[in-house]
Design a protein around this motif. Structure first.
Motif, mmCIF file in Angstrom:
data_model
loop_
_atom_site.group_PDB
_atom_site.id
_atom_site.type_symbol
_atom_site.label_atom_id
_atom_site.label_comp_id
_atom_site.label_asym_id
_atom_site.label_seq_id
_atom_site.Cartn_x
_atom_site.Cartn_y
_atom_site.Cartn_z
ATOM 1 N N GLY A 216 0.770 -1.282 0.121
ATOM 2 C CA GLY A 216 0.244 0.344 -0.270
ATOM 3 C C GLY A 216 1.033 1.057 0.356
ATOM 4 N N LEU A 217 1.725 0.935 0.815
ATOM 5 C CA LEU A 217 2.972 2.201 0.548
ATOM 6 C C LEU A 217 3.254 2.443 -0.046
ATOM 7 C CD1 LEU A 217 4.659 4.334 2.165
ATOM 8 C CD2 LEU A 217 5.908 2.548 3.191
ATOM 9 N N VAL A 218 3.860 1.288 -1.321
ATOM 10 C CA VAL A 218 4.702 1.975 -2.221
ATOM 11 C C VAL A 218 3.454 2.519 -3.401
ATOM 12 C CG1 VAL A 218 5.287 0.666 -5.015
ATOM 13 C CG2 VAL A 218 6.399 -0.003 -2.560
ATOM 14 N N GLY A 219 2.504 1.618 -3.423
ATOM 15 C CA GLY A 219 0.861 1.963 -4.338
ATOM 16 C C GLY A 219 0.557 3.644 -4.155
ATOM 17 N N PHE A 220 0.830 4.432 -2.639
ATOM 18 C CA PHE A 220 0.753 5.452 -2.312
ATOM 19 C C PHE A 220 1.709 6.444 -2.763
ATOM 20 C CE2 PHE A 220 0.897 9.096 0.062
ATOM 21 C CZ PHE A 220 -0.848 9.072 0.474
ATOM 22 N N ILE A 221 3.019 6.288 -3.607
ATOM 23 C CA ILE A 221 3.944 6.665 -3.305
ATOM 24 C C ILE A 221 3.595 6.709 -5.257
ATOM 25 C CG2 ILE A 221 6.559 6.976 -3.638
ATOM 26 C CD1 ILE A 221 6.630 5.731 -0.894
ATOM 27 N N GLY A 222 3.292 6.390 -5.099
ATOM 28 C CA GLY A 222 2.719 6.623 -6.787
ATOM 29 C C GLY A 222 1.775 7.395 -7.344
ATOM 30 N N LEU A 223 0.790 6.552 -6.466
ATOM 31 C CA LEU A 223 -0.237 7.810 -6.938
ATOM 32 C C LEU A 223 -0.004 8.888 -6.589
ATOM 33 C CD1 LEU A 223 -2.465 5.802 -5.312
ATOM 34 C CD2 LEU A 223 -2.876 5.637 -7.874
ATOM 35 N N SER A 224 0.714 9.433 -5.421
ATOM 36 C CA SER A 224 1.385 10.511 -4.953
ATOM 37 C C SER A 224 1.766 11.030 -6.168
ATOM 38 C CB SER A 224 2.027 10.858 -4.367
ATOM 39 O OG SER A 224 2.445 12.216 -4.299
ATOM 40 N N ARG A 225 3.131 10.602 -6.722
ATOM 41 C CA ARG A 225 3.868 11.242 -7.705
ATOM 42 C C ARG A 225 3.100 11.049 -9.074
ATOM 43 N NH1 ARG A 225 9.331 7.488 -7.428
ATOM 44 N NH2 ARG A 225 10.027 8.434 -5.433
ATOM 45 N N ARG A 226 2.050 9.869 -9.342
ATOM 46 C CA ARG A 226 0.968 10.759 -10.850
ATOM 47 C C ARG A 226 0.227 11.794 -10.423
ATOM 48 N NH1 ARG A 226 1.781 8.933 -15.598
ATOM 49 N NH2 ARG A 226 3.815 7.486 -15.994
ATOM 50 N N ARG A 227 -0.130 11.704 -9.457
ATOM 51 C CA ARG A 227 -1.487 12.936 -8.341
ATOM 52 C C ARG A 227 -2.085 12.396 -9.444
ATOM 53 N NH1 ARG A 227 0.228 18.243 -12.262
ATOM 54 N NH2 ARG A 227 1.023 17.118 -13.734
ATOM 55 N N LEU A 228 -3.079 11.327 -8.725
ATOM 56 C CA LEU A 228 -3.467 10.435 -8.341
ATOM 57 C C LEU A 228 -4.039 9.789 -6.684
ATOM 58 C CD1 LEU A 228 -3.187 8.086 -11.209
ATOM 59 C CD2 LEU A 228 -4.030 10.485 -11.622
ATOM 60 N N LEU A 229 -4.180 11.238 -6.440
ATOM 61 C CA LEU A 229 -4.363 10.389 -4.766
ATOM 62 C C LEU A 229 -5.850 10.499 -4.466
ATOM 63 C CD1 LEU A 229 -1.521 12.696 -2.550
ATOM 64 C CD2 LEU A 229 -1.934 10.712 -3.140
ATOM 65 N N ARG A 230 -6.908 10.694 -5.474
ATOM 66 C CA ARG A 230 -8.164 10.330 -5.021
ATOM 67 C C ARG A 230 -8.378 9.165 -5.035
ATOM 68 N NH1 ARG A 230 -11.066 14.628 -9.485
ATOM 69 N NH2 ARG A 230 -10.497 16.875 -8.356
ATOM 70 N N SER A 231 -7.467 8.257 -6.404
ATOM 71 C CA SER A 231 -7.581 6.779 -6.203
ATOM 72 C C SER A 231 -7.261 6.164 -4.635
ATOM 73 C CB SER A 231 -7.155 6.603 -7.236
ATOM 74 O OG SER A 231 -7.709 7.150 -8.689
ATOM 75 N N ALA A 232 -6.590 6.922 -3.827
ATOM 76 C CA ALA A 232 -5.762 6.527 -2.221
ATOM 77 C C ALA A 232 -6.660 5.662 -2.051
ATOM 78 C CB ALA A 232 -5.222 7.330 -1.990
ATOM 79 N N PRO A 233 -7.920 6.112 -2.191
ATOM 80 C CA PRO A 233 -8.747 5.337 -0.639
ATOM 81 C C PRO A 233 -8.949 4.157 -1.047
ATOM 82 C CG PRO A 233 -9.716 7.743 -0.889
ATOM 83 C CD PRO A 233 -9.058 7.502 -2.017
ATOM 84 N N TYR A 234 -8.797 3.183 -2.254
ATOM 85 C CA TYR A 234 -9.466 2.304 -2.737
ATOM 86 C C TYR A 234 -8.104 1.155 -2.541
ATOM 87 C CZ TYR A 234 -12.834 3.598 -5.525
ATOM 88 O OH TYR A 234 -14.219 4.501 -5.891
ATOM 89 N N LEU A 235 -6.474 1.330 -2.108
ATOM 90 C CA LEU A 235 -6.224 0.829 -1.475
ATOM 91 C C LEU A 235 -6.513 -0.057 -0.444
ATOM 92 C CD1 LEU A 235 -3.296 3.239 -1.934
ATOM 93 C CD2 LEU A 235 -3.228 1.498 -3.127
#
Length: 604
Positions: A535-554
């Motif tokens: 989840g941490l790796v996915g969150f960092i990736g979403l942050s770099r993509r500026r797609l944190l709206r999808s973070a809750p789905y983690l």
């Protein structure tokens, strides 16, 4: 040719040719003002050369073997014998006409020994007369000449038998409660956590992408080839052609091969209806051997003319500057750099929860994990698309393994074993992810099956693999290739035990025995740690993509991993029953698009 053109066309063609360093004939043909046939006939009249009709030539007229005939197509020169006379048939390309005319001026007697033809006619002749050689190269060369590196070799199945026996023993031991079982569980838990931990280590090594790259001038751009393998993609062809046409690269310096299966009449019809101009070319994949994407890519590889070659899929939408960015990476001077991987990202993120998690997974993989491995100079399992290769190096390695259903991961390891490097560049390709469960399961089954094939092939000689990759590379290979499948398989076992204990009320009622409590605690800690690290790796990736709206789905990662486990076990069984079966992923089902909806690919 000036009698066929207006003064404005002549001026525009000359200006464009000077800007990109090519001949005005290429400019006019690519723009559709003239055909290759028009140009060749005018050049023949101007130079006093004959025009060869290769369509009526028998194979016996060309006195070279099939391999040299195919090589001649890449250069645009093949020999033809007419009685006792040997004639060199030339298909003018780029600036070769100027060289040819200068040669005739110095050696006028050579006019009787040179004839002209179009590249299309020469290509048709080579495809027709060397079709058996093309088929053998595409489907069987690697298995015949490099059996130790082919998934089609019977020898490569021996490590899989070890793997299957080990998993059978593990499954059997779960029926017994003993210290041996605990030891095996601890070992599996360590491997499971090591696979997750490697992702975190790679995260620490990676950094936010650097957008700066040197732009190569148009007049210095080399010929760049693109291969796209198509099968049952009639609906995707129009969008694909539009995406490739938008690439920021002179069309006169592009060489695009669209590879279609011989019985895929629908896709062939869709392409023919578009009446594709240069630089597009349709190549028919041979029917011999397995029906796989790598075989189709191999069928086109002998005919590519570019110094570099890129591979795309039918659903891909690469960023317009990707070829220039990849070229800039190649031209920085590292002679060991043989492959550049662009970053893949999901376009239909907003379709549903499954595509949201797919987006997070890809962001963690291509924006965090793989850049970290590249910075560490470790072997990289390539993504299945947006790979850019140095063409001579790719040919020297034999192309792709047609029997491996994840030919990309296998090729990445073979590049590393041969001493070459792979890197990632800051350019994205937008892909469509399966938004329905069964297509997603089928796609992941193929990926896991290919990873098992790749692991088995390269573990045939573990000592040699260690020597070629080094200790670090060997460990990374085990964790990234074998560990990815093992983690998915083990997750199903761990989660199944936990769910069973919870469902029976034993876990929290204190009724379970010592071994059950040890097992449950070990499984629970392993799963939670794995979820948190991934989840941490996915969150960092979403942050770099500026797609944190999808973070809750983690938060749905446990469910996502259960689906991965289903696909992994399905892959293990399918590897025994149908090792080379390619489960096709259908495209054109996306309901949303990050690129098209708002014009802002980050707005998801």
């Amino acid at each position: 040719m000036r009698h066929l053109l207006s003064p404005a066309q002549i001026a525009a063609a000359e200006l464009r040719a000077a800007e990109i360093g090519t001949g005005a004939d290429r400019v006019l043909v690519t723009a559709g003002v003239l055909t290759d046939r028009d140009y060749v006939q005018c050049l023949a009249r101007h130079s006093g050369l004959a025009v060869a009709t290769l369509g009526q030539m028998p194979r016996s007229a060309c006195p070279v073997d099939d391999d040299r005939l195919i090589a001649g197509l890449a250069t645009g020169i093949i020999p033809i014998r007419n009685g006792r006379e040997l004639t060199w048939v030339v298909a003018p390309w780029h600036l070769s006409a100027r060289f040819l005319l200068a040669t005739l001026q110095r050696y006028p007697d050579m006019r009787s020994r040179i004839a002209l033809t179009t590249m299309e006619e020469m290509r048709d002749f080579a495809h027709r007369e060397a079709s058996v050689a093309v088929s053998c190269r595409a489907a069987f060369d690697m298995r015949a000449y490099s059996p130790a590196l082919s998934a089609g070799s019977v020898r490569s199945r021996l490590p899989l038998r070890w793997f299957a026996a080990a998993m059978s023993c593990v499954a059997g031991l779960f029926a017994f409660q003993s210290p041996v079982t605990i030891a095996i569980d601890i070992a599996l838990a360590i491997m499971f956590l090591s696979w997750s931990g490697l992702r975190v280590v790679a995260t620490l090594l990676s950094s936010a992408p650097d957008d700066e790259h040197a732009r190569v001038g148009d007049d210095d751009l080399p010929l760049y080839s693109i291969i796209v393998a198509l099968y049952r993609e009639a609906e995707a062809t129009r969008g694909l052609i539009a995406a490739l046409s938008r690439l920021d690269y002179p069309k006169e310096r592009l060489d695009i091969k669209l590879v279609v299966e011989s019985d895929d009449l629908e896709t062939r019809f869709a392409l023919n209806m578009m009446d594709l101009p240069p630089p597009f070319e349709i190549v028919i994949a041979p029917s011999a051997g397995p029906r796989t994407k790598p075989k189709a890519l191999n069928a086109a590889l002998p005919f590519v003319r570019g110094r570099y070659v890129a591979v795309f899929d039918a659903e891909d939408r690469p960023e317009t500057g990707q070829l220039r960015i990849a070229l800039s990476a190649f031209e920085r001077g590292d002679p060991r750099l043989a492959c550049v991987q662009a970053r893949l990202t999901i376009d239909n993120t907003r379709d549903n929860w499954l595509t949201r998690l797919f987006t997070a997974e890809y962001a963690g993989l291509f924006d965090v994990f793989l850049p970290g491995l590249a910075a560490w100079h470790m072997p990289l399992p390539l993504g299945g698309t947006s790979n850019h290769f140095h063409t001579p190096t790719l040919r020297g390695l034999g192309g792709w393994d047609p029997y491996n259903v994840t030919e990309d991961a296998d090729l990445g390891i073979r590049l590393a074993r041969a001493g070459y490097r792979t890197t990632l560049v800051q350019s994205s390709t937008y892909e469509e992810a399966p938004g329905r469960l069964m297509p997603w399961i089928r796609q992941r089954t193929r990926w896991f099956k290919g990873y098992l094939q790749t692991w088995a092939v390269h573990m045939r000689a573990p000592r040699k693999l260690w020597q070629e990759l080094g200790a670090g590379g060997f460990l990374v290979f085990q964790l990234v290739i074998g560990g990815a499948v093992l983690a998915a398989l083990v997750h199903g076992i761990f989660a199944g035990v936990i769910i069973g204990q919870v469902a029976s009320g034993l876990l929290f009622a204190g009724k379970s025995g010592t071994f059950e409590q040890i097992f449950a605690g070990l499984y629970f800690v392993s799963l939670i740690a794995g979820y948190l690290l991934s989840g941490l790796v996915g969150f960092i990736g979403l942050s770099r993509r500026r797609l944190l709206r999808s973070a809750p789905y983690l938060l749905l990662l446990p469910l996502y991993w259960l689906l991965l486990s289903v696909a992994a076990w399905r892959a293990a069984f399918q590897l025994i029953r149908a090792p080379y079966h390619w489960e096709k992923t259908d495209h054109g089902r996306a309901r949303t698009s990050r690129q098209e909806a708002t014009g802002d690919p980050q707005a998801a």
